[in-house]
Every structure is written in structure tokens, then in C-alpha cells.
Design a protein around this motif. Structure first.
Motif, PDB file in Angstrom:
ATOM      1  N   GLY A  41       0.787  -1.090  -0.142  1.00 34.70           N
ATOM      2  CA  GLY A  41       0.030   0.058  -0.040  1.00 34.70           C
ATOM      3  C   GLY A  41       0.815   1.297  -0.068  1.00 34.70           C
ATOM      4  N   GLN A  42       1.973   1.184   0.126  1.00 35.98           N
ATOM      5  CA  GLN A  42       2.836   2.334   0.148  1.00 35.98           C
ATOM      6  C   GLN A  42       2.865   3.036  -1.271  1.00 35.98           C
ATOM      7  N   LEU A  43       2.823   4.389  -1.206  1.00 39.87           N
ATOM      8  CA  LEU A  43       2.927   5.257  -2.503  1.00 39.87           C
ATOM      9  C   LEU A  43       4.246   5.823  -2.585  1.00 39.87           C
ATOM     10  N   PHE A  86       0.247   4.784 -10.807  1.00 42.49           N
ATOM     11  CA  PHE A  86      -0.356   5.857 -11.158  1.00 42.49           C
ATOM     12  C   PHE A  86       0.332   6.958 -11.851  1.00 42.49           C
ATOM     13  N   LEU A 100      -3.090  18.020  -7.937  1.00 39.38           N
ATOM     14  CA  LEU A 100      -3.000  16.866  -8.848  1.00 39.38           C
ATOM     15  C   LEU A 100      -4.323  16.039  -8.889  1.00 39.38           C
ATOM     16  N   PHE A 102      -5.518  12.273 -10.328  1.00 35.33           N
ATOM     17  CA  PHE A 102      -4.935  10.953 -10.461  1.00 35.33           C
ATOM     18  C   PHE A 102      -5.744  10.060 -11.523  1.00 35.33           C
ATOM     19  N   GLY A 103      -4.987   9.447 -12.307  1.00 34.97           N
ATOM     20  CA  GLY A 103      -5.814   8.371 -13.002  1.00 34.97           C
ATOM     21  C   GLY A 103      -6.122   7.192 -12.085  1.00 34.97           C
ATOM     22  N   LYS A 104      -6.551   6.211 -12.628  1.00 34.03           N
ATOM     23  CA  LYS A 104      -7.089   5.100 -11.860  1.00 34.03           C
ATOM     24  C   LYS A 104      -6.025   4.023 -11.666  1.00 34.03           C
ATOM     25  N   GLY A 105      -5.031   4.243 -12.415  1.00 35.09           N
ATOM     26  CA  GLY A 105      -4.024   3.346 -12.389  1.00 35.09           C
ATOM     27  C   GLY A 105      -4.007   1.931 -13.445  1.00 35.09           C
TER      28      GLY A 105
ATOM     29  N   TYR B  33      -2.081  17.619   2.127  1.00 32.39           N
ATOM     30  CA  TYR B  33      -3.206  17.087   1.126  1.00 32.39           C
ATOM     31  C   TYR B  33      -3.753  16.034   1.998  1.00 32.39           C
ATOM     32  N   TYR B  35      -6.178  12.559   0.661  1.00 37.57           N
ATOM     33  CA  TYR B  35      -6.614  11.728  -0.463  1.00 37.57           C
ATOM     34  C   TYR B  35      -7.309  10.603   0.046  1.00 37.57           C
ATOM     35  N   GLN B  37      -8.686   6.483  -1.064  1.00 40.09           N
ATOM     36  CA  GLN B  37      -8.271   5.560  -2.061  1.00 40.09           C
ATOM     37  C   GLN B  37      -9.423   4.623  -1.913  1.00 40.09           C
ATOM     38  N   GLY B  40     -11.577   0.895  -7.615  1.00 38.87           N
ATOM     39  CA  GLY B  40     -12.451   1.541  -8.926  1.00 38.87           C
ATOM     40  C   GLY B  40     -12.364   3.154  -9.018  1.00 38.87           C
ATOM     41  N   GLY B  42      -9.490   5.083  -7.846  1.00 39.03           N
ATOM     42  CA  GLY B  42      -8.180   5.678  -7.649  1.00 39.03           C
ATOM     43  C   GLY B  42      -7.957   6.558  -6.436  1.00 39.03           C
ATOM     44  N   LEU B  43      -7.180   7.689  -6.529  1.00 42.84           N
ATOM     45  CA  LEU B  43      -6.993   8.445  -5.464  1.00 42.84           C
ATOM     46  C   LEU B  43      -7.853   9.766  -5.729  1.00 42.84           C
ATOM     47  N   LEU B  45      -9.012  13.776  -4.245  1.00 37.96           N
ATOM     48  CA  LEU B  45      -8.584  14.805  -3.188  1.00 37.96           C
ATOM     49  C   LEU B  45      -9.413  15.044  -2.499  1.00 37.96           C
ATOM     50  N   PHE B  90      -5.012   8.800   2.621  1.00 38.32           N
ATOM     51  CA  PHE B  90      -3.577   9.280   2.591  1.00 38.32           C
ATOM     52  C   PHE B  90      -3.328  10.683   2.840  1.00 38.32           C
ATOM     53  N   PHE B 104       3.587  10.893  -0.047  1.00 38.62           N
ATOM     54  CA  PHE B 104       2.919  10.497   0.414  1.00 38.62           C
ATOM     55  C   PHE B 104       3.093   9.701   1.904  1.00 38.62           C
ATOM     56  N   ASN B 106       1.872   6.870   4.763  1.00 33.69           N
ATOM     57  CA  ASN B 106       1.659   5.197   4.886  1.00 33.69           C
ATOM     58  C   ASN B 106       0.185   5.011   4.741  1.00 33.69           C
TER      59      ASN B 106
END
Lengths: 112, 113
Positions: A41-43, A86, A100, A102-105, B33, B35, B37, B40, B42-43, B45, B90, B104, B106
């Protein structure tokens, strides 16, 4: 708002294979970033690349802002590359409005 | 690694209760920020801050409020939690003038029962 589409949604590779992930966006942007989310889960921020090409080890990215797309290349893939990639873009509108989208990945699975 | 700490890491709460999530940074960055998640989606804001006491809404701000009384802390509050707010949250930070890489924390896994 700006739309971000990533392709493919899912990708399965054998270790050692190369791959290309794509990010299309609907409007002019002044900022584009690529992230990897590992299976825990780390980004992690991979690239800050509003235009041009950058390389970091086996990974490289190219953004063609005038044609509204970016590509992420992964060469000689390893199982540790698995996870979700992403793309995120920003169309700065002035002031302090740095946000920003984000796309869905793309879910990448690298098998040993 | 960017110095970002989110707390708690996991929380289970009941519908209708208030919940506060904390993000703490040691980088002295101006921008912070929140976010969420979801599968379906994504992330997305929720809210962001561009300085102490300066905040603005994101695309999914309904049901959430934020506060930033110090540079290092950004709090996200669910005034009355609902099951639709079950998600992974996040926190992220950016330095400089904002046009810089995003980093980000964790994440906090919140379950509303």
C-alpha cells in the motif's frame, strides 16, 4: 475538470520482460508525476516529469505535453515491480491552486 | 523518505461517531493534502492546505473538514462518520512553491460499521 486515462488497466509479465504504461490526459498540463503503489500500500513518487524524458535505473518516463500523453517504461521487470502505477497531472490555475488529479492506475503483476 | 506520519494507522468506528485523522510532517513543507483511495476510483482529493490556516476543498469534500494550526500538522475530521467513508486515507506533502514532487504518508485504513 481534467480527465486522466491510464492503459492498460491490468498487465501480467514474466520476470525479465519489458513493458510500457500509458497515461493520456484531456487538457494542457504543467505538471505530471508517476507513482508506484507496492502490494503493502505504500505510494512512492517515481518521476516528476512535466515534459521530456527522465531515467532512473530500469525505469524511464517520457511526457509529450503537446500531444497530451506520458509513457512509463519498465525494462527487465522484477517481481518487486509488481503493484499499481498511477499517473497524476495538474493544470495549474493560479494562486495557490496546486492540485494533482490521478488516473485509476495500471495493476502490474510480475511473475517469477 | 519524506518525514510524514499518519495516525492512527487503522481505526474501526461506528456510524455517527466523530473521527479525526492526523498527518504530521517534519519537512516544513507548505502544501499538505488528504486523499482517499477506493477500489475503482483511484486517489481522490478531499481537502488540501497551502499554509497555516489556509485550506481549500478537493473533489470529494462533503462530510469532511480539515484544520491546520501548525505547519507540521494537518487534521482531517469526519464529523459524523458514515459507511461510505470507509476507505484508506492518505496524507501527502509538497515543498517549494507547490510545483514539486508529491510525497505520501503510509495511509490510514478506516472502517465505519
Amino acid at each position: 475538470g481534467i480527465q486522466v486515462e491510464q492503459s492498460p488497466p491490468d498487465l501480467i509479465l514474466q520476470e525479465g520482460a519489458n513493458s510500457t504504461l500509458r497515461c493520456n490526459f484531456s487538457d494542457s498540463v504543467n505538471n505530471l508525476q508517476w507513482f508506484h503503489q507496492n502490494p503493502w500500500g505504500q505510494l512512492i513518487n517515481l518521476f516528476y516529469i512535466p515534459s521530456g524524458t527522465k531515467q532512473n535505473g530500469r525505469l524511464s518516463a517520457t511526457t509529450v505535453a503537446t500531444e497530451r500523453y506520458s509513457l512509463l517504461y519498465i525494462s527487465s521487470s522484477q517481481t518487486t515491480d509488481s503493484g499499481v502505477y498511477f499517473c497524476a497531472v495538474e493544470a495549474f490555475s493560479g494562486g495557490s491552486n496546486y492540485k494533482l488529479t490521478f488516473g485509476k492506475g495500471t495493476l502490474l503483476t510480475v511473475n517469477p | 523518505d519524506a518525514g510524514i506520519t499518519q495516525s492512527p494507522r487503522h481505526k474501526v468506528t461506528e456510524t455517527g461517531t466523530p473521527v479525526t485523522l492526523r498527518c504530521h510532517q517534519t519537512e516544513n513543507h507548505r502544501y499538505m493534502y488528504w486523499y482517499r483511495q477506493d477500489p475503482g476510483h483511484g486517489l481522490r482529493l478531499i481537502h488540501y492546505s497551502y499554509g497555516v490556516k489556509d485550506t481549500d476543498k478537493g473533489e470529494v469534500s462533503d462530510g469532511y473538514s480539515v484544520s491546520r494550526s501548525k505547519t507540521e500538522d494537518f487534521l482531517l475530521t469526519l464529523e459524523s462518520a458514515t459507511s461510505s467513508q470507509t476507505s484508506v486515507y492518505f496524507c501527502a506533502i509538497r515543498g517549494g512553491d507547490g510545483n514539486s514532487p508529491l510525497h505520501f504518508g503510509n495511509g490510514t485504513r478506516l472502517t465505519v460499521t
